[in-house]
Write a protein that holds these residues in place. Sequence first.
Motif, PDB file in Angstrom:
ATOM      1  N   GLN A  33       0.823  -1.212   0.000  1.00  0.00           N
ATOM      2  CA  GLN A  33       0.000   0.000   0.000  1.00  0.00           C
ATOM      3  C   GLN A  33       0.859   1.264   0.000  1.00  0.00           C
ATOM      4  N   GLU A  34       1.959   1.256   0.749  1.00  0.00           N
ATOM      5  CA  GLU A  34       2.839   2.431   0.790  1.00  0.00           C
ATOM      6  C   GLU A  34       3.424   2.733  -0.589  1.00  0.00           C
ATOM      7  N   LEU A  35       3.881   1.700  -1.294  1.00  0.00           N
ATOM      8  CA  LEU A  35       4.420   1.927  -2.638  1.00  0.00           C
ATOM      9  C   LEU A  35       3.317   2.370  -3.590  1.00  0.00           C
ATOM     10  N   ALA A  36       2.159   1.734  -3.502  1.00  0.00           N
ATOM     11  CA  ALA A  36       1.029   2.110  -4.368  1.00  0.00           C
ATOM     12  C   ALA A  36       0.666   3.582  -4.176  1.00  0.00           C
ATOM     13  N   ASP A  37       0.606   4.031  -2.926  1.00  0.00           N
ATOM     14  CA  ASP A  37       0.285   5.432  -2.641  1.00  0.00           C
ATOM     15  C   ASP A  37       1.371   6.364  -3.177  1.00  0.00           C
ATOM     16  N   LEU A  38       2.625   5.965  -3.030  1.00  0.00           N
ATOM     17  CA  LEU A  38       3.752   6.787  -3.468  1.00  0.00           C
ATOM     18  C   LEU A  38       3.748   7.004  -4.973  1.00  0.00           C
ATOM     19  N   ILE A  39       3.409   5.961  -5.744  1.00  0.00           N
ATOM     20  CA  ILE A  39       3.528   6.056  -7.202  1.00  0.00           C
ATOM     21  C   ILE A  39       2.211   6.331  -7.911  1.00  0.00           C
ATOM     22  N   GLY A  40       1.104   6.313  -7.176  1.00  0.00           N
ATOM     23  CA  GLY A  40      -0.181   6.614  -7.801  1.00  0.00           C
ATOM     24  C   GLY A  40      -0.728   5.477  -8.650  1.00  0.00           C
ATOM     25  N   VAL A  41      -0.450   4.242  -8.234  1.00  0.00           N
ATOM     26  CA  VAL A  41      -0.974   3.055  -8.912  1.00  0.00           C
ATOM     27  C   VAL A  41      -1.740   2.274  -7.843  1.00  0.00           C
ATOM     28  N   SER A  42      -2.868   1.676  -8.193  1.00  0.00           N
ATOM     29  CA  SER A  42      -3.677   0.979  -7.188  1.00  0.00           C
ATOM     30  C   SER A  42      -2.908  -0.199  -6.589  1.00  0.00           C
ATOM     31  N   LYS A  43      -3.254  -0.511  -5.353  1.00  0.00           N
ATOM     32  CA  LYS A  43      -2.631  -1.643  -4.657  1.00  0.00           C
ATOM     33  C   LYS A  43      -2.904  -2.938  -5.414  1.00  0.00           C
ATOM     34  N   LEU A  44      -4.113  -3.081  -5.941  1.00  0.00           N
ATOM     35  CA  LEU A  44      -4.480  -4.274  -6.708  1.00  0.00           C
ATOM     36  C   LEU A  44      -3.577  -4.428  -7.934  1.00  0.00           C
ATOM     37  N   THR A  45      -3.412  -3.335  -8.685  1.00  0.00           N
ATOM     38  CA  THR A  45      -2.557  -3.374  -9.881  1.00  0.00           C
ATOM     39  C   THR A  45      -1.128  -3.700  -9.505  1.00  0.00           C
ATOM     40  N   LEU A  46      -0.622  -3.048  -8.472  1.00  0.00           N
ATOM     41  CA  LEU A  46       0.753  -3.277  -8.037  1.00  0.00           C
ATOM     42  C   LEU A  46       0.939  -4.721  -7.574  1.00  0.00           C
ATOM     43  N   GLY A  47      -0.045  -5.264  -6.861  1.00  0.00           N
ATOM     44  CA  GLY A  47       0.014  -6.667  -6.440  1.00  0.00           C
ATOM     45  C   GLY A  47       0.045  -7.610  -7.635  1.00  0.00           C
ATOM     46  N   ASN A  48      -0.781  -7.324  -8.646  1.00  0.00           N
ATOM     47  CA  ASN A  48      -0.779  -8.139  -9.864  1.00  0.00           C
ATOM     48  C   ASN A  48       0.570  -8.070 -10.573  1.00  0.00           C
ATOM     49  N   ILE A  49       1.183  -6.890 -10.573  1.00  0.00           N
ATOM     50  CA  ILE A  49       2.502  -6.734 -11.190  1.00  0.00           C
ATOM     51  C   ILE A  49       3.527  -7.562 -10.431  1.00  0.00           C
ATOM     52  N   GLU A  50       3.521  -7.462  -9.105  1.00  0.00           N
ATOM     53  CA  GLU A  50       4.498  -8.206  -8.305  1.00  0.00           C
ATOM     54  C   GLU A  50       4.356  -9.715  -8.481  1.00  0.00           C
ATOM     55  N   ARG A  51       3.145 -10.194  -8.689  1.00  0.00           N
ATOM     56  CA  ARG A  51       2.929 -11.631  -8.888  1.00  0.00           C
ATOM     57  C   ARG A  51       3.184 -12.055 -10.335  1.00  0.00           C
ATOM     58  N   GLY A  52       3.494 -11.099 -11.211  1.00  0.00           N
ATOM     59  CA  GLY A  52       3.731 -11.425 -12.612  1.00  0.00           C
ATOM     60  C   GLY A  52       2.458 -11.694 -13.377  1.00  0.00           C
ATOM     61  N   GLU A  53       1.326 -11.260 -12.831  1.00  0.00           N
ATOM     62  CA  GLU A  53       0.028 -11.503 -13.460  1.00  0.00           C
ATOM     63  C   GLU A  53      -0.416 -10.346 -14.344  1.00  0.00           C
ATOM     64  N   ALA A  54       0.337  -9.239 -14.323  1.00  0.00           N
ATOM     65  CA  ALA A  54      -0.004  -8.077 -15.151  1.00  0.00           C
ATOM     66  C   ALA A  54       1.246  -7.641 -15.892  1.00  0.00           C
ATOM     67  N   ASN A  55       1.062  -7.271 -17.140  1.00  0.00           N
ATOM     68  CA  ASN A  55       2.170  -6.777 -17.948  1.00  0.00           C
ATOM     69  C   ASN A  55       2.114  -5.248 -17.901  1.00  0.00           C
ATOM     70  N   PRO A  56       2.932  -4.628 -17.056  1.00  0.00           N
ATOM     71  CA  PRO A  56       2.820  -3.174 -16.878  1.00  0.00           C
ATOM     72  C   PRO A  56       3.240  -2.403 -18.118  1.00  0.00           C
ATOM     73  N   SER A  57       2.554  -1.291 -18.353  1.00  0.00           N
ATOM     74  CA  SER A  57       2.919  -0.414 -19.470  1.00  0.00           C
ATOM     75  C   SER A  57       4.194   0.334 -19.118  1.00  0.00           C
ATOM     76  N   LEU A  58       4.778   0.958 -20.105  1.00  0.00           N
ATOM     77  CA  LEU A  58       5.980   1.753 -19.897  1.00  0.00           C
ATOM     78  C   LEU A  58       5.704   2.878 -18.903  1.00  0.00           C
ATOM     79  N   THR A  59       4.527   3.467 -18.953  1.00  0.00           N
ATOM     80  CA  THR A  59       4.166   4.538 -18.020  1.00  0.00           C
ATOM     81  C   THR A  59       4.195   4.040 -16.579  1.00  0.00           C
ATOM     82  N   VAL A  60       3.632   2.877 -16.328  1.00  0.00           N
ATOM     83  CA  VAL A  60       3.617   2.318 -14.972  1.00  0.00           C
ATOM     84  C   VAL A  60       5.030   1.939 -14.539  1.00  0.00           C
ATOM     85  N   ILE A  61       5.820   1.387 -15.449  1.00  0.00           N
ATOM     86  CA  ILE A  61       7.206   1.042 -15.112  1.00  0.00           C
ATOM     87  C   ILE A  61       7.980   2.294 -14.723  1.00  0.00           C
ATOM     88  N   TRP A  62       7.772   3.402 -15.445  1.00  0.00           N
ATOM     89  CA  TRP A  62       8.423   4.663 -15.071  1.00  0.00           C
ATOM     90  C   TRP A  62       7.970   5.110 -13.692  1.00  0.00           C
TER      91      TRP A  62
END
Length: 193
Positions: A33-62
Amino acid sequence: MDNKPKIGDAEKLAKQVGITVRKMRQERGMNLQELADLIGVSKLTLGNIERGEANPSLTVIWKIANGLSIPISLLLKEDQGVIISRKNNGNRVLSTNEACILEPMFDVSTYGSSEIHRAYLQPNSEYCPGAHQSGVIEYVTVMMGEVKIKVQDDYYHLFEYDSIKFNGDKEHAYINPTDSTTVLHFVMTYTNT
């Protein structure tokens, strides 16, 4: 020319990014949640990224790289001893609007001070990465085609083999005004890492 990442490559990249994000977040003692709040990406999306279940866009990677104050190549890095960077072969990331495809070429083995990318800016498109973390300097060379680069309120028109250096922590955008793909070579340095 089809520059889009292949499905298998995208899945491999998603897993690699997820493992690295989790490792970097945990090293900093942050919860999801702290990282999600810091970067402006939802906790759900960030969790999916960490589990390798979402292919983040270049914008999210930045956003993740800026939030963690690391070069984006660290998120995209493959663990190898000798690396040959061939065009259209390796990790590739699409911008949200698919205007820009970024291929990290080489990086440093630790939280280093520079990274190198190849980018394909699609015909008649604009890519706006926004401002990067403080201390980022971008060096861009046009390898094929032409590009207009906007840095804050100023525009710079570059042609094949022209280069530019600017502070990447300022709002900036890349505009391809032509009917052909523009190929750019980026060197990014990080003075605050």
